[in-house]
Design an enzyme around this catalytic site. Sequence first.
Site, PDB file in Angstrom:
ATOM      1  N   GLU A   1       0.826  -1.205   0.000  1.00 23.59           N
ATOM      2  CA  GLU A   1       0.000   0.000   0.000  1.00 23.59           C
ATOM      3  C   GLU A   1       0.860   1.255   0.000  1.00 23.59           C
ATOM      4  O   GLU A   1       1.952   1.280   0.584  1.00 23.59           O
ATOM      5  CB  GLU A   1      -0.916   0.003   1.225  1.00 23.59           C
ATOM      6  CG  GLU A   1      -2.040  -1.008   1.074  1.00 23.59           C
ATOM      7  CD  GLU A   1      -2.925  -1.155   2.308  1.00 23.59           C
ATOM      8  OE1 GLU A   1      -4.104  -1.469   2.136  1.00 23.59           O
ATOM      9  OE2 GLU A   1      -2.442  -0.963   3.428  1.00 23.59           O
TER      10      GLU A   1
ATOM     11  N   CYS B   1       3.306   8.487   0.927  1.00 26.12           N
ATOM     12  CA  CYS B   1       3.889   7.598   1.925  1.00 26.12           C
ATOM     13  C   CYS B   1       4.056   6.229   1.271  1.00 26.12           C
ATOM     14  O   CYS B   1       3.081   5.619   0.847  1.00 26.12           O
ATOM     15  CB  CYS B   1       2.921   7.533   3.116  1.00 26.12           C
ATOM     16  SG  CYS B   1       3.408   6.349   4.379  1.00 26.12           S
TER      17      CYS B   1
ATOM     18  N   CYS C   1       6.341  -6.832   7.412  1.00 22.48           N
ATOM     19  CA  CYS C   1       7.401  -6.231   8.220  1.00 22.48           C
ATOM     20  C   CYS C   1       7.812  -7.230   9.296  1.00 22.48           C
ATOM     21  O   CYS C   1       6.984  -7.968   9.816  1.00 22.48           O
ATOM     22  CB  CYS C   1       6.897  -4.948   8.887  1.00 22.48           C
ATOM     23  SG  CYS C   1       8.193  -4.030   9.762  1.00 22.48           S
TER      24      CYS C   1
ATOM     25  N   CYS D   1       6.278  -4.650  16.001  1.00 21.21           N
ATOM     26  CA  CYS D   1       5.924  -3.681  17.051  1.00 21.21           C
ATOM     27  C   CYS D   1       4.492  -3.976  17.513  1.00 21.21           C
ATOM     28  O   CYS D   1       3.601  -4.197  16.690  1.00 21.21           O
ATOM     29  CB  CYS D   1       6.027  -2.254  16.516  1.00 21.21           C
ATOM     30  SG  CYS D   1       7.696  -1.858  15.921  1.00 21.21           S
TER      31      CYS D   1
ATOM     32  N   CYS E   1       1.282  -2.062  15.971  1.00 20.70           N
ATOM     33  CA  CYS E   1       1.199  -1.797  14.526  1.00 20.70           C
ATOM     34  C   CYS E   1       0.583  -2.970  13.783  1.00 20.70           C
ATOM     35  O   CYS E   1       0.998  -4.122  13.947  1.00 20.70           O
ATOM     36  CB  CYS E   1       2.597  -1.512  13.981  1.00 20.70           C
ATOM     37  SG  CYS E   1       2.629  -1.226  12.198  1.00 20.70           S
TER      38      CYS E   1
ATOM     39  N   CYS F   1      -1.243   5.742  10.130  1.00 21.52           N
ATOM     40  CA  CYS F   1      -0.030   5.094  10.633  1.00 21.52           C
ATOM     41  C   CYS F   1      -0.361   3.771  11.293  1.00 21.52           C
ATOM     42  O   CYS F   1      -1.242   3.694  12.144  1.00 21.52           O
ATOM     43  CB  CYS F   1       0.662   5.958  11.689  1.00 21.52           C
ATOM     44  SG  CYS F   1       1.087   7.579  11.148  1.00 21.52           S
TER      45      CYS F   1
END
Length: 342
Positions: free
Chosen positions: A94, A107, A114, A118, A121, A334
């Site tokens: 994305e 962005c 990933c 975290c 997230c 975010c």
Amino acid sequence: MVAEKRNLKALSQKELEFFIRDSGLPLYRAKQLIHWIYEKHAQSIQDITEFSIKLRAKLSEMAYIGGITIVNRQASEDGTEKFLLGLHDGESIESVLLPEGNRLTLCISSQVGCAMNCGFCLTGTLGFKRNLEAHEIVDQILTVSRIIEPAKLTNIVFMGMGEPLANFDEVVEALWRITAYMKISPKRITLSTAGIVPKILELPHKAPPVNLAISLNAATDAVRDAIMPINKTYPLRALLAACRRFPLKHRRRITFEYVLLQGVNDSIEDAQRLLSLLRTIPSKVNLIPLNSCEGSAFRRPDDETVLRFQEVLLKGGLTAFIRKSKGQAILAACGQLKAGYR
Ligand code: SAH
């Protein structure tokens, strides 16, 4: 045997020059190709009208201009747009377009998924699928640039899916192409990292002088260890030492992102600790009240807590903004990028 056709976008400048030479063409053709692909957004060799029909036919036998496909485009009421982009192997990523005043920021993602994991997230819950190649990173910018024409992107942030410094070589190569080929100034590019210390130190020696953002999110190792596993490898002390060594041009600062999590890192004491950690670094803090994601163990603090936290930083002389989370309705904010993966 027929040689496989080459994707011109997947070639480095050197490889492109070899390709041109091997094809018996003069070297200036490489420059022309770069201009047409990166500035004029040619999608196929046939689009390069500066080349004769004969030359286009010859090149088309050996090469093509690859691309990524827009699988979905969603717009939020606040103007944010999220693009779901399909890669050649069926994976997807994305990119998020953020209009703000006279800025138009894209962005972009650096990995599929990933590995940082975290706790707050959503991208982290995907796990890590693979690194993006330099051309897939750059293609996000090319693809979105083409469809927003005549508007132009003014800023690029590496804050989408993935940890850019965990895909260092491809990200560095992409940065060179974005600055040299697409002529976007490194001043208008920000790379955000969860804190891979050796790569923060290496970046200024390898890449154009882009801005650095650190996803700090905690002011003590105990809290940071609990929400960002990378902190166990590179604790705060090492991270901030690397920041101090990061070369900054006149009046430039490092951005520190701080996701506010209710009862975890949002107390007055946390703000005071943050203040003392950043005192010796030219810095700017972006406070991001947590964006909710399904199944999250964390909650967003109330507005009052957020304001109080900011006030401590401001009174201490730090620049601190509260980031209005944009694009929440379309999961474009975010930590919400998941590229449709279930
Ligand atoms: N891996 C890089 C690039 C991603 S940036 C990095 O960590 O910097 C993504 C930013 O969104 C990070 O600053 C992260 O702290 C923030 N973020 C992640 N999840 C969030 C959430 N649920 N709410 C608000 N911000 C979040």
